[in-house]
Design a protein around this motif. Sequence first.
Motif, PDB file in Angstrom:
ATOM      1  N   GLY A 101      63.176  18.710  55.090  1.00  0.00           N
ATOM      2  CA  GLY A 101      62.530  18.867  56.362  1.00  0.00           C
ATOM      3  C   GLY A 101      63.601  19.002  57.630  1.00  0.00           C
ATOM      4  O   GLY A 101      64.788  18.947  57.307  1.00  0.00           O
ATOM      5  N   GLY A 102      63.022  18.993  58.828  1.00  0.00           N
ATOM      6  CA  GLY A 102      63.835  18.993  60.166  1.00  0.00           C
ATOM      7  C   GLY A 102      64.790  17.666  60.261  1.00  0.00           C
ATOM      8  O   GLY A 102      65.794  17.947  60.621  1.00  0.00           O
ATOM      9  N   ARG A 103      64.179  16.673  59.838  1.00  0.00           N
ATOM     10  CA  ARG A 103      64.735  15.284  60.284  1.00  0.00           C
ATOM     11  C   ARG A 103      66.190  15.090  59.626  1.00  0.00           C
ATOM     12  O   ARG A 103      67.202  14.869  60.511  1.00  0.00           O
ATOM     13  N   PRO A 104      66.313  15.290  58.252  1.00  0.00           N
ATOM     14  CA  PRO A 104      67.917  15.229  57.835  1.00  0.00           C
ATOM     15  C   PRO A 104      68.770  16.123  58.616  1.00  0.00           C
ATOM     16  O   PRO A 104      69.868  15.805  58.866  1.00  0.00           O
ATOM     17  N   GLN A 174      57.977  22.471  72.680  1.00  0.00           N
ATOM     18  CA  GLN A 174      58.163  21.060  72.496  1.00  0.00           C
ATOM     19  C   GLN A 174      57.333  19.945  72.248  1.00  0.00           C
ATOM     20  O   GLN A 174      56.084  20.037  72.774  1.00  0.00           O
ATOM     21  N   ASN A 175      57.784  19.134  71.434  1.00  0.00           N
ATOM     22  CA  ASN A 175      56.940  17.874  70.929  1.00  0.00           C
ATOM     23  C   ASN A 175      57.539  16.846  72.049  1.00  0.00           C
ATOM     24  O   ASN A 175      58.691  16.810  72.150  1.00  0.00           O
ATOM     25  N   PRO A 176      56.569  16.281  72.831  1.00  0.00           N
ATOM     26  CA  PRO A 176      55.285  16.158  72.701  1.00  0.00           C
ATOM     27  C   PRO A 176      54.487  17.114  73.811  1.00  0.00           C
ATOM     28  O   PRO A 176      53.287  16.599  73.666  1.00  0.00           O
ATOM     29  N   TYR A 211      69.008  23.531  68.979  1.00  0.00           N
ATOM     30  CA  TYR A 211      67.652  24.342  69.677  1.00  0.00           C
ATOM     31  C   TYR A 211      66.482  24.196  68.579  1.00  0.00           C
ATOM     32  O   TYR A 211      66.612  24.819  67.147  1.00  0.00           O
ATOM     33  N   ASP A 212      65.620  23.131  68.713  1.00  0.00           N
ATOM     34  CA  ASP A 212      64.673  22.654  67.714  1.00  0.00           C
ATOM     35  C   ASP A 212      63.566  23.711  68.062  1.00  0.00           C
ATOM     36  O   ASP A 212      62.883  23.457  68.925  1.00  0.00           O
ATOM     37  N   GLN A 213      63.312  24.323  66.966  1.00  0.00           N
ATOM     38  CA  GLN A 213      62.172  25.414  67.193  1.00  0.00           C
ATOM     39  C   GLN A 213      61.345  25.190  66.093  1.00  0.00           C
ATOM     40  O   GLN A 213      60.473  26.347  65.476  1.00  0.00           O
ATOM     41  N   MET A 214      60.967  23.978  65.796  1.00  0.00           N
ATOM     42  CA  MET A 214      60.123  23.726  64.580  1.00  0.00           C
ATOM     43  C   MET A 214      58.690  24.297  64.716  1.00  0.00           C
ATOM     44  O   MET A 214      58.060  24.500  63.598  1.00  0.00           O
ATOM     45  N   TYR A 215      58.308  24.657  65.984  1.00  0.00           N
ATOM     46  CA  TYR A 215      56.759  24.956  66.137  1.00  0.00           C
ATOM     47  C   TYR A 215      56.952  26.429  66.476  1.00  0.00           C
ATOM     48  O   TYR A 215      55.684  27.066  67.219  1.00  0.00           O
ATOM     49  N   TRP A 216      57.770  27.093  66.434  1.00  0.00           N
ATOM     50  CA  TRP A 216      57.801  28.359  67.219  1.00  0.00           C
ATOM     51  C   TRP A 216      56.931  29.645  67.013  1.00  0.00           C
ATOM     52  O   TRP A 216      56.702  30.308  67.669  1.00  0.00           O
ATOM     53  N   ILE A 245      59.139  24.659  57.468  1.00  0.00           N
ATOM     54  CA  ILE A 245      57.715  24.871  57.132  1.00  0.00           C
ATOM     55  C   ILE A 245      56.833  23.796  57.514  1.00  0.00           C
ATOM     56  O   ILE A 245      55.565  23.866  57.795  1.00  0.00           O
ATOM     57  N   SER A 246      57.541  22.605  57.852  1.00  0.00           N
ATOM     58  CA  SER A 246      56.634  21.470  58.200  1.00  0.00           C
ATOM     59  C   SER A 246      55.364  21.931  59.092  1.00  0.00           C
ATOM     60  O   SER A 246      54.279  21.514  58.744  1.00  0.00           O
ATOM     61  N   LYS A 247      55.654  22.233  60.227  1.00  0.00           N
ATOM     62  CA  LYS A 247      54.466  22.236  61.206  1.00  0.00           C
ATOM     63  C   LYS A 247      53.685  23.624  61.328  1.00  0.00           C
ATOM     64  O   LYS A 247      52.464  23.777  61.309  1.00  0.00           O
ATOM     65  N   VAL A 248      54.469  24.790  61.023  1.00  0.00           N
ATOM     66  CA  VAL A 248      53.794  26.104  61.074  1.00  0.00           C
ATOM     67  C   VAL A 248      53.068  26.376  59.737  1.00  0.00           C
ATOM     68  O   VAL A 248      52.215  27.444  59.991  1.00  0.00           O
ATOM     69  N   LEU A 254      55.709  18.773  52.089  1.00  0.00           N
ATOM     70  CA  LEU A 254      56.381  19.542  51.399  1.00  0.00           C
ATOM     71  C   LEU A 254      57.985  19.242  51.232  1.00  0.00           C
ATOM     72  O   LEU A 254      58.686  19.559  50.405  1.00  0.00           O
ATOM     73  N   ARG A 255      58.294  19.113  52.471  1.00  0.00           N
ATOM     74  CA  ARG A 255      59.730  18.751  53.031  1.00  0.00           C
ATOM     75  C   ARG A 255      60.552  19.730  52.723  1.00  0.00           C
ATOM     76  O   ARG A 255      61.729  19.956  51.817  1.00  0.00           O
ATOM     77  N   VAL A 256      60.401  20.973  53.503  1.00  0.00           N
ATOM     78  CA  VAL A 256      61.255  22.110  53.401  1.00  0.00           C
ATOM     79  C   VAL A 256      61.583  22.315  54.731  1.00  0.00           C
ATOM     80  O   VAL A 256      60.846  22.734  55.548  1.00  0.00           O
TER      81      VAL A 256
HETATM   82  C1  LIG Z   1      60.217  18.942  67.332  1.00  0.00           C
HETATM   83  C2  LIG Z   1      60.323  18.412  66.152  1.00  0.00           C
HETATM   84  N1  LIG Z   1      61.476  18.732  65.380  1.00  0.00           N
HETATM   85  C3  LIG Z   1      61.595  18.204  64.137  1.00  0.00           C
HETATM   86  C4  LIG Z   1      60.620  17.632  63.484  1.00  0.00           C
HETATM   87  C5  LIG Z   1      60.819  16.924  61.992  1.00  0.00           C
HETATM   88  O1  LIG Z   1      60.075  17.714  61.221  1.00  0.00           O
HETATM   89  P1  LIG Z   1      60.108  17.316  59.466  1.00  0.00           P
HETATM   90  O2  LIG Z   1      58.830  16.716  59.381  1.00  0.00           O
HETATM   91  O3  LIG Z   1      60.475  18.781  58.925  1.00  0.00           O
HETATM   92  O4  LIG Z   1      61.126  16.205  59.258  1.00  0.00           O
HETATM   93  C6  LIG Z   1      59.363  17.268  64.255  1.00  0.00           C
HETATM   94  C7  LIG Z   1      58.389  16.493  63.360  1.00  0.00           C
HETATM   95  O5  LIG Z   1      57.566  15.661  64.012  1.00  0.00           O
HETATM   96  C8  LIG Z   1      59.329  17.474  65.373  1.00  0.00           C
HETATM   97  O6  LIG Z   1      58.197  17.363  66.256  1.00  0.00           O
END
Ligand SMILES: Cc1ncc(COP(=O)(O)O)c(C=O)c1O
Length: 418
Positions: A101-104, A174-176, A211-216, A245-248, A254-256
Amino acid sequence: MHLSHLSESLKGSEIVRLGNEIKDKIRAGRRIYNFTIGDFDSGIFPIPDALEKAIHEAYKEGFTTYPPAEGILELRESVGQFISAREGIHYSPGEILIASGGRPLIYALFRAIVDKGEKVIYGVPSWNNNHYVHFVEGEHVQIETTPDQQFLPTAAQIKPLLKNATLLALCSPQNPTGTVFSKAELQSICDAVVEENLRRGPDQKKLFIMYDQMYWTLTYGNTEHYNPVSLRPELKETTIFIDGISKVFAATGLRVGWALGPSTVIAKMKAILSHMGAWAPMAEQRATALFLLQKEKVDHYLFHFKAELEERLNLIYKGFMELRESGFAVDAVAPQAAIYLTIRFGLVGKSTEEGKRLSNQEEVTSYILDKAGLAVVPFSSFGAGKQSDWYRLSVGTCKKEEIPEMLGAVRKALEALH
Ligand SMILES: Cc1ncc(COP(=O)(O)O)c(C=O)c1O
């Protein structure tokens, strides 16, 4: 018992804590519209069918061992192709790192780049930057943002802060807030970073961009997603993308995730991650590698998924606009992307039917939760000031049919104030 300074000073995620409080209320039998968590109800938003099948297959085929520390080659190749086809930027397998996932990846990125006391610039509200800066004992350089700038930091705000900063943490969509950088604004930000790096001597540490594009891929209407490397290719040397893949694909469990960046930084992040073992499971890596290459299936999934999310966001936005037109002190920012809507409850100073005055924003949050059953996350949980009257509403767990009901409950709660 004395523990490390880090563990003693650590703040848990406020959103997770709030979520738990709400779950307790639900367990106690209260009707709560819980729109707090940046996650999905898998009954409403399941993962793509083809992805699920491929995971089962992968387990049957014996993908059950340690993955390579950088992620399996076929997934890194597949991510490279996916990004190249859809964003027009080119990354080879050595410039891609897979993790759980994105966090680590964000954690490894901060660890790889930022030393104690170094400056990290980020806008507030924003997701978890404050926690990651705390982890590396960096200096927080926060930029307060406002609704007229869609709660995103501007080039004019960023520019004067760049001197001697180590990392500029940007997130779009952007989150939030569910908002994105416009092309012009991101170009100006990129130009400022390029200029700052040209100013620095060859022995000086560069200024990096996260550049966090987790939702792009989750953009709506005419909204387009832009990234620093497409706009200013010279930034490839100092930009690290966070994605996954978490959000999109509604696949948070699944943690990828993957990071894209210069191979030197990616190699260090890999070394850091390998001590944490925060790798994505083998079977999920294999399945994601196969799924990302199935363009038609990906497009089909995104088409329906996005339509469902957009409909919810727009319905709630419209509802808040109607409440505003009725004279209530609420507001919302037009949704552009992701799974979030920015809403406002400007109710401090109002009095309840019982004659209690709402004297601060925390009391407003409790009032909305108790009276309307609406649970949303205050922007103060994302680093904004305690007095901010803006909130994040997530539609990942929202059933369409409960929207009119929820809006009705909010209207009633507003009507009861004077
Ligand atoms: C902007 C953003 N980046 C990264 C993450 C982390 O995602 P993951 O669940 O893949 O660790 C999140 C999760 O809420 C997020 O909102």
